[in-house]
Design a protein around this motif. Sequence first.
Motif, mmCIF file in Angstrom:
data_model
loop_
_atom_site.group_PDB
_atom_site.id
_atom_site.type_symbol
_atom_site.label_atom_id
_atom_site.label_comp_id
_atom_site.label_asym_id
_atom_site.label_seq_id
_atom_site.Cartn_x
_atom_site.Cartn_y
_atom_site.Cartn_z
ATOM 1 N N SER A 139 0.802 -1.209 0.000
ATOM 2 C CA SER A 139 0.000 0.000 0.000
ATOM 3 C C SER A 139 0.839 1.264 0.000
ATOM 4 O O SER A 139 0.297 2.349 0.082
ATOM 5 N N ASP A 140 2.115 1.141 -0.075
ATOM 6 C CA ASP A 140 2.897 2.377 -0.220
ATOM 7 C C ASP A 140 4.038 2.145 -1.197
ATOM 8 O O ASP A 140 4.231 1.049 -1.703
ATOM 9 N N ARG A 141 4.766 3.211 -1.424
ATOM 10 C CA ARG A 141 5.770 3.149 -2.476
ATOM 11 C C ARG A 141 6.991 2.346 -2.045
ATOM 12 O O ARG A 141 7.608 1.648 -2.833
ATOM 13 N N VAL A 142 7.341 2.467 -0.764
ATOM 14 C CA VAL A 142 8.595 1.848 -0.323
ATOM 15 C C VAL A 142 8.449 0.348 -0.110
ATOM 16 O O VAL A 142 9.337 -0.418 -0.439
ATOM 17 N N GLN A 143 7.338 -0.081 0.446
ATOM 18 C CA GLN A 143 7.073 -1.494 0.684
ATOM 19 C C GLN A 143 8.203 -2.153 1.452
ATOM 20 O O GLN A 143 8.902 -3.041 0.959
ATOM 21 N N LEU A 144 8.374 -1.657 2.647
ATOM 22 C CA LEU A 144 9.532 -2.055 3.436
ATOM 23 C C LEU A 144 9.586 -3.547 3.711
ATOM 24 O O LEU A 144 10.633 -4.178 3.629
ATOM 25 N N VAL A 145 8.445 -4.130 4.005
ATOM 26 C CA VAL A 145 8.417 -5.564 4.322
ATOM 27 C C VAL A 145 8.926 -6.352 3.116
ATOM 28 O O VAL A 145 9.735 -7.271 3.248
ATOM 29 N N VAL A 146 8.477 -5.953 1.955
ATOM 30 C CA VAL A 146 8.900 -6.651 0.740
ATOM 31 C C VAL A 146 10.397 -6.502 0.536
ATOM 32 O O VAL A 146 11.115 -7.473 0.254
ATOM 33 N N ILE A 147 10.876 -5.264 0.719
ATOM 34 C CA ILE A 147 12.306 -5.023 0.536
ATOM 35 C C ILE A 147 13.114 -5.915 1.457
ATOM 36 O O ILE A 147 14.055 -6.594 1.032
#
Lengths: 323, 773
Positions: A139-147
Amino acid sequence: MGLAARLVLLPGLLLGLSAGQGLGFGRRPPPQSGPEGWALGGGRRLLSLELLEEAEDLSLALLGTGLPGELPPECRELLVGFANSSVRLTGCLVRSARPVRLCQSCYRHFQSVTEQLENITRAVGNSSESNCAKSLLMSDRVQLVVILSQFFNSTWEKANCANCLKNNSEGLSNSTIEFLHLFNTTLTCFEQNFQGQAINLVPSNHTEVCRNCSQTYRNLNALYNEMQKMTGQGSDSEHRMHLCIDVEDAMNITRRLWSRTFNCSVPCSDTVPVIAVSSFILFLPVIFYLSSFLHSKQKKRILILPKRIQSNASLVNIQEKYS
Amino acid sequence: MANVAKKVSWSGRDRDEEDEPPAAGEATPLLNGAGPGTITHSPFLRLGQLSSVDLDDDVRELSLDYDNCENQLFLEEERRINHTAFRTVEIKRWVICAMIGILTGLVACFIDIVVEKLAGLKFRVVKDNIDKFTEKGGLSFSLLLWAILNSSVVMVGSVIVAFIEPVAAGSGIPQIKCYLNGVKVPHVVRLKTLLIKVCGVILSVVGGLAVGKEGPMIHSGAVIAAGISQGRSTSLKRDFKIFEYFRRDTEKRDFVSAGAAAGVSAAFGAPVGGVLFSLEEGASFWNQFLTWRIFFASMISTFTLNSILSFYHGNPWDLSSPGLINFGRFDSEKLGYTFQEIPIFIVMGVVGGILGAIFNALNYWLTMFRIRYIHRPCLQVIEAMLVAAVTAAVGFVMIYCSSDCQPLQGDSVAYPLQLFCADGEYNSMATAFFNTPEKSVVSLFHNPPGSYNPMTLGMFTLMYFFLACWTYGLTVSAGVFIPSLLIGAAWGRLFGISLAYLTSGAIWADPGKYALMGAAAQLGGIVRMTLSLTVIMMEATGNVTYGFPIMLALMTAKIVGDYFVEGLYDMHIQLQSVPFLHWEAPVTSHSLTAREVMSAPVTCLRRIEKVGTVVDILSDTSSNHNGFPVVESSPDPTQVAGLRGLILRSQLIVLLKHKVFVERANLTLVQRRLKLKDFRDAYPRFPPIQSIHVSQDERECMMDLTEFMNPSPYTVPQEASLPRVFKLFRALGLRHLVVVDNHNEVVGLVTRKDLARYRLGKEGLEELSLAQT
């Protein structure tokens, strides 16, 4: 029906969910674009009773938490779980960076991170948590969990840890355990034999180490080569599989100690015969060319002479032009 | 002054000077002012007599008939075939092109896979042996093993070439160039040649010679094209009764150019480069439809190779290996180039040009020596074996002496040799020598900076330069592309490393990039191709932005190299005395007229000629004429009459074979009329005249040539200049050009050989002597 109406109210959410599912697992084809497409797919999914119930939960949860933008508590739980496991994994990775013990010491942590992530993404089936997948993962641009999860995965792949683990990654494989055991023996051997000479720091004379530990070193080397061959099968030569980094690094350390620090591998160099044989081979063509120059009959070429009218006029013409 | 005459007729020099003084006079360049003082005849005295003079092509290199013979049979056939039939012909052309592409791709796959397997086997055996003896001592045995393995493999490869099909030697590019130019090199497009070529390439690459398998692909593609388009194989004695329409030189040449393009495209994964190669080499005969068809064949070929190899490598439909050689991907950020680097690339081009010129000059002398002294097949085989053994020995000694050790990094090295390096390290020299040349090129391009130390690269360049130079021209089938690339990549990388050293490690000085530019420059300096080579390199790297620097490097290399000597292929064409027509006539030749160039007198036939005369003319061994102007029959044989047409030897032979005599036509009505098909069936191997029996009675019969001759041969007046005649030849692909006077009477005949003699030398226009080989 009320349920259907509620579902229609949340097209975006469900669409996002389906897309997340498609990305994460690819078990089902991504839905067709447009409301009809997703409605059809949704209808099929809602056939089972459990799904129906979960859909109710979802809608209730949504209604209950007030603002739709806020993270539902289940999702927060999931996120915290992921955070904790990734903290543990990160700490472990960094601590075992040198000398490399990544796979042996961190595989449990890695497994728990994978599980946490799976909890987040797997939840697609039930619609309450599907929300979490969407809001946590995309839901956001950074997608920290995915990174983060990508980083862990790529590190794991780069380290080739899968090669050291059992198939279900529940522990080190037998060959790895054997190798590490042998490695420890070798190191112990080195230590024991090196102790005596540690005082005089002359790096050249370590004959004792070489003599005493040669057998263990050889065994270790042989085992390593064997393991390498085993992983090398199956795939073709251009993309050979590495062993896992733990094993590789252990072997590298040992080899460096053995050949650099202790100077134990002294290959016999037989320069004289090599020079003799190579100069013999190098002289063969000289003899060949000389003999064929002297004995072979030179091949004559027969020229094809043009038959044409030679007139003085034309020659004069050319000479005038060019002289 | 007489340098050119010497160059070409080096072995006949003595003869020129001692036996035949007038010949020496003729062999001198025309323009140096030294009057040769040739005795001149009144030209018309000898004209018209049916005397025999050597005027047309010799037996060995005939020309191809690229000019359609529009005789009456041809017109009849055209009338018979309706519109739809012509459309089928067009479709057939496309089908043939697709088949050419597919088969070329398959052959390339076969070569690639077999080479990989066999070379892998060889390297594993030698590596195990070396590993074993490094511990125990006795490395000289490994050296012997390597050398013997190499030379025995090469021996087989060389034996089949030397004893079975000598035309399969070398890369085949000069031969294909000649074929597209219009010179018929015997056996060049036969099935047997293809087989020998493919096996020979595999064996010579596996044998560890400094050769590549890419050049021969072009020849293989051309043979495949020639074979398929004819729908039969004379070697196998099988006629599939298809594609009969294409059995003539014009059509065959179009397909051969498609085959050559498909070969290039399979070799380098460069379909556009392949098309441009055909364009560059066969540029005179060209049209858009043909280009489009050729492009189609190229694309099919690279796609076939790609899909089969991707299956073979276990990742189907990945399509990552479009050619036999893959330069790998050049797309990381540091591999970009900046504006400041362009002068550096030009400097590299200069270096490449100079090194290429040295390479060619050395190879020239070597080839002369070979032609002169090593012409017996068994000597050639021994030479090839020796070269193989020496290559192995040099490689071994280099590896042995090198102390450049690099840590093993997983899959970067295919056959890591440890030798005297510490455990876990490999000998860096071994990656260059102990590998197939293709792999070495790729590792020079892509290994990370620091994988080679400058000393290793320097020694490698030096040794490989001489080895490659020595190897080219051996009696094995092998190409020069890869060795050139390898030499260039080695010194290019060295250049890059020193540049990085000078600029104290600036980020842009990536050695891999310079290795690529060096490879381009070196290849350009040796083979001197321009357009097609740039595109081939560009496509092989898969990076369009590199087009500009590659072009600059190639261009500079060509300019610098041309200043010294000509390109390797042209040189070999010239050494083989092939009457090759370049793109244009020498610039200063306008003052030469057709009258001075032409051969005279001409053996003419009358329109209605006695069979005996025809047989006598054809069987006269001292003259081997191939085209005969047909003149009006007149009662007086000494009088020259007007030109009516031109008839070829092959046509006459078919006529004699079918006994198409005026008397017989009247006698037997049963005899069917001769059709164009009869000529096609005999193509391309017309029987020699000796095999045709003509009885004494038949000798008295008459032949009417009117129907069969080409009624409108190209003619020029005597005053036409050499460039004008040249243009006709080059653009129309002519074989004979009749020179007539004002009364349309035959004065002389211009053939390819008459034109190919002239070229622009150092001091202006020069005349070469062509030699029989």
